[in-house]
Design a protein around this motif. Sequence first.
Motif: not given
Length: 545
Positions: A340-369
Amino acid sequence: MIPDPLTDSIATGDWPKVEALARVRLSLKPDDTEARRYLALALERQNRLPEAFGTYQALLAHLPSPPPSDIVHDLARLAFRLDHMDMAEKLYRFVVHAEPDNVAAIAGLAASQRQQMKYDAAIDGLKIALDAHPETSELWNVLGTVVNAKNDPQTALTFFDEALRLDADNHQARFHRGIAHAELGDFNSSLNDLFACIDGFSDPSNIASVRLTTAQIALCAGKTDIAWPLYEARHKTGTAMEVHYPFTAPRWQTGQPLAGQRLFVSAEQGLGDEILFGTLIPDVIRDLGDEALLSLGVEPRLRSLFARSFPKAHVYAHRTRREDGRISRQFDDFIEAQTPIDQWALMADFCATYRPTPAQFPAHNAYLKADPARVSHWQNWLNRLDDRPKVGILWKSLKTDIIRERYYSPFDDWEILLRREDITVISLQYGDARAELDAAAARGLQIITPPDIDLKDDLDDLCALTCALDLTLGPANATTNIAAAAGARTWIITSPNNWVQMGERHYPWYPAATAFMPHDLSSWDEVMGRVDQALTNLISGPYRD
């Protein structure tokens, strides 16, 4: 006059009805060439291009020889849209021979030659046509696109200017002039042109193209406030390239809270994009409040890698298919699991929320293990080769065309690195690399291919290999994205004015990666010289962290 339902439906643009009526008429009279042409037109307008192309071919088989040039012209246009450039060129040449003053066919012929990098032939033909039709804006525009494809945007601007002098409403010329300005680094002029024509197109494909291009150039300029809303055009809504999703739950909208929501996020676009936009997933998980609330749909080759990287999330493989001209993305395991899900999204839908400017990119962004056991395996294999630093390289994309090839350093320019005696070069090139590997071997240059790994499909193992290497070096593609997203030392040889750099000299998406870019698309040898010097500096220090 007796009403004709078929022509009436054409007049109203009811293309499904046109198709149905044309098929009925053909069932009664198979040799009805008019009905067959209407059927082809209806299929084309519904973006069912391969079917339309086959119908036009069947139509030609029912016509006397030589066939009417207007029908051949229709077929040439479709061949171009389907990227059958050699066929498009031959068909356009037939039309031009039959109608020497058919400007649209002359332009189509030159464009099909441009797409095959037959620049001189296209220019020669356009010069002859412009001698006869010097006041034709369309021909000046196409000439500009050929010269720009030949990597001379400054001269191309002259031709676009002339096209617009002759016809200020030539939106194609203004669009192409905007692209030329961007290639010269003049983003303000580029955006002025693009915004001037952004509402001037009626065809959905053109609308999507100009809006997406405007978004990407705005990102090159660091204008994310303009770019992210326009980036919605990546979905190509209303075109043959629009991807349809099977969800009945509502799609998440920017600004809506995520806390406690059961969310499905689908990867999108190409493989490299899936990894790039995957850097947003940790932010999504943080705001969901529980990783277990997240379901992810990714390319099948990435499933195990994402499952290890997000162990509590539900990770599914997507499958994309085209049926009746409609592209759909399916998640069979997700449907079977009835999660069951309540909502769905595409990955790049979150760009405006989490990356509104280059300053909002995290300093460390490695996530694959990467798989630790496989990293150890590859470290052991590499150590057995010799004690020199191991540099993994790749140099090309499987997708090649006149646009993409300009953004990759020619293989010959890699020789400065391949001749080094203080490194061991490991091939990470996926696809058929035999020509380049044989050419290197003929010059006495060694590139070692790792054993028992499919560099195109074994992406989990590829991730482990890049983590075992001392350096991964290549253009911005799936391999370098995987290496950077896993935190491996990665140098990306990127083109100038690459939108993913968002106006920065580094890679905001992967802050630990190093970006090398030429001053322009004709100076790849210069940038490879800088890579060579940087490699010397790296090796002179501790190359293993």
